[in-house]
Design an enzyme around this catalytic site. Sequence first.
Site, short mmCIF file in Angstrom:
data_model
loop_
_atom_site.label_atom_id
_atom_site.label_comp_id
_atom_site.label_asym_id
_atom_site.label_seq_id
_atom_site.Cartn_x
_atom_site.Cartn_y
_atom_site.Cartn_z
N ASN A 112 86.09 -42.42 9.50
CA ASN A 112 85.99 -43.69 10.19
C ASN A 112 86.42 -44.88 9.34
O ASN A 112 86.52 -46.00 9.84
CB ASN A 112 84.57 -43.87 10.73
CG ASN A 112 84.34 -42.98 11.92
OD1 ASN A 112 84.99 -43.14 12.95
ND2 ASN A 112 83.45 -42.01 11.77
N GLU A 129 82.59 -36.06 14.77
CA GLU A 129 83.38 -36.40 13.57
C GLU A 129 82.60 -36.20 12.28
O GLU A 129 81.57 -36.82 12.06
CB GLU A 129 83.78 -37.88 13.62
CG GLU A 129 84.93 -38.15 14.54
CD GLU A 129 85.18 -39.65 14.68
OE1 GLU A 129 84.40 -40.45 14.14
OE2 GLU A 129 86.17 -40.00 15.35
N SER A 175 94.17 -46.97 10.16
CA SER A 175 95.20 -47.27 9.17
C SER A 175 96.26 -46.19 9.22
O SER A 175 96.18 -45.23 9.96
CB SER A 175 94.59 -47.37 7.78
OG SER A 175 93.90 -46.21 7.45
N THR A 221 91.29 -37.54 21.26
CA THR A 221 91.70 -38.50 20.22
C THR A 221 91.46 -37.81 18.88
O THR A 221 92.31 -37.08 18.40
CB THR A 221 90.94 -39.83 20.33
OG1 THR A 221 89.54 -39.58 20.37
CG2 THR A 221 91.37 -40.60 21.57
N THR A 281 84.52 -43.66 22.33
CA THR A 281 84.64 -43.44 23.77
C THR A 281 84.36 -42.01 24.17
O THR A 281 84.83 -41.08 23.55
CB THR A 281 86.07 -43.79 24.20
OG1 THR A 281 86.23 -45.19 24.04
CG2 THR A 281 86.29 -43.43 25.66
N LYS A 287 86.11 -35.71 26.52
CA LYS A 287 86.58 -36.03 25.17
C LYS A 287 85.56 -36.96 24.53
O LYS A 287 84.85 -37.71 25.21
CB LYS A 287 87.98 -36.66 25.16
CG LYS A 287 88.14 -38.05 25.71
CD LYS A 287 87.79 -39.21 24.85
CE LYS A 287 88.21 -39.11 23.42
NZ LYS A 287 87.79 -40.37 22.69
#
Lengths: 384, 384
Positions: B379, B260, B384, B146, B180, B169
């Site tokens: 995040n 991230e 969006s 993702t 996830t 992942k």
Amino acid sequence: MSVTAPLGFRAAGIAAGIKENGNRDLALVVNEGPSRAAAAVFTANRVKAAPVRWTEQVITGGRLKAVVLNSGGANACTGSPGFQDTHATAEKVAEVLADSAGEIAVCSTGLIGLRLPMEPLLAGIDTAAAELSRDGGLAAADAIRTTDSVAKISFRRGEGGYMIGGMAKGAGMLAPSLATMLVVITTDADLDAAALDRALRAATSVSFDRLDADGCMSTNDTVILMASGATGITPAEQEFTTVLTEVCNDLTRQLLVDAEGASKAITIEVVGAASVRDAVVVGKSIARNNLLKCALHGEDPNWGRVLSAVGTTDAVFDADSLNVAINGIWVCRGGSNGEDRSKVDLRPRDIAITVDLAAGNHSATVWTTDLTAEYVHENSAYSS
Amino acid sequence: MSVTAPLGFRAAGIAAGIKENGNRDLALVVNEGPSRAAAAVFTANRVKAAPVRWTEQVITGGRLKAVVLNSGGANACTGSPGFQDTHATAEKVAEVLADSAGEIAVCSTGLIGLRLPMEPLLAGIDTAAAELSRDGGLAAADAIRTTDSVAKISFRRGEGGYMIGGMAKGAGMLAPSLATMLVVITTDADLDAAALDRALRAATSVSFDRLDADGCMSTNDTVILMASGATGITPAEQEFTTVLTEVCNDLTRQLLVDAEGASKAITIEVVGAASVRDAVVVGKSIARNNLLKCALHGEDPNWGRVLSAVGTTDAVFDADSLNVAINGIWVCRGGSNGEDRSKVDLRPRDIAITVDLAAGNHSATVWTTDLTAEYVHENSAYSS
């Protein structure tokens, strides 16, 4: 006004030279009586700063003559020497007030792990004592600020005319209680220490304790309540608790909107809970979900992250019965898509999230903020 | 290599059109046997996505023919229609493989609350089945990404020559399990489902479960282990568990460094604990302390925030006996100042925090990342 709104209290806030920038850093609040009944609640953190360990002992007597507070250093994780510094601070206040150190509370806030500069601190107590006045409440509130952008004060009048006044500091609300919160509340009502203790615990449990708290608290958090009895009024305990809760809620709101780097003030209302405890657990789980806090910062009504936070708790609920409203739009009904999420307007600073657990008729409200790049910047550079 | 490193497995990863950007979004991993023993562990979140509820049922039989995974949508909080979508997905895989849907696992990852586009997904299963190959492991690993910046794969050879391979992942590591994590691990060893289950629980408890986990998990987290038995080798369970743990640790490390927006990979080692449980509780409390994560981002060796996090736990310790090292410098000894904090070099990406509880001889390691403005940006804008 602040802590000097009630009769029987004098206060001062001065620059003792503890902070390197020359700002006010020492506050003194003195109870002139006739009563000196008092109560306090403290951090649940097991790593307790020296002033907390001192004041916990002092308050067992149920009486306080004065509170001395310093910003510019937390005096936490400073070992026996740090505890001796706190003791010396209390002795100095006792000396200038010609009273007993055993009835002097001490609070500190600032960086953990550093000894306080005792020479300027002790000299500052002389200065503060000389400046004590019935108008000193605002200067005292100013002196306890660390990263707070404004001084936080509040007061309310109770039935028959007694007053409750208070001041607070605390600005690191995202990991809430990890940043020190200090609160001093005064009243000229006449209540004994046991009644003050019950009222204070009731009021803080629905105000400061619901500000994003996650079970974590700082090493220094302290809320002190002192009664001078100067009005001679002994209010009904329930009425006093109601007024005290209003003062605490007002200060809580001020802490919320001044939180470090926050751009949103978020109210999380959990309804339909099987118990108040369930409602609080769910509210706090949502309040500390970093991904949701980022989404709300980005004005994204990401209700999936709300459900994800609810699902990590042990509260009573059925995942297929959960309902979530964001700013009044029920974006999740029965555990899946509800109304069109594009209807949610997240541009205002205030955001309201309502979670209906559909499991009972209890409810609770928890407050938090969004997570922003500014928060990261402020807390990356704090001690440098 | 990845999931096709072991004999007996074929895989494919294709672009089915679930993701709007045209990237790969559907993976299929098929066990050609002769065995099809399998085990799995799932999210502890009580709000479980439809594919988790499906696969939990399937795995009770201890057998899996195949796993189908999609990115581009989590199929979580989608009610009965979402569950029917998962069921239809499994039926479609069963049809193209001429097998039973009751032995097909389904995993999904992406946004919560949206139905999956079933037409392209089902058509994609035909395409993926046609592309199944012994070389398909990397494409499959790519298809489950993702916000992952790279595909995560690993493999190890066990005694006698059997193989264990895996793909993973997951990239939202700061609120770890709220993003996830999907993992599929394959082996050509011959072990029954009960042995696989024991080995998988042992391996995940010291790897994925220690990646910043705070008791929170996403709605979709799934780790699946499938054995083809194609080598005919039945390894000693302990040896198999050791090799499996190496694969899990390797994938955990890859998840950590690809988190991230993170700029630091932080290893928290808690030693001197009265129990492993205490060590894990303390490690996780430190790992989820936003203020500390900001400080480390700012390369500030703020050991006070470490102690503050330790103090919020119920682990056995005496606050005056705590020792903390940051990158090898014991900045806190006996609960207060230790070596000069200016000696700590926090410029490297890897940071090691060692906490000595001085309460026993147990230890545990937990991994986390720093908290950065980039994390907030990623995040805030995710959906969006």
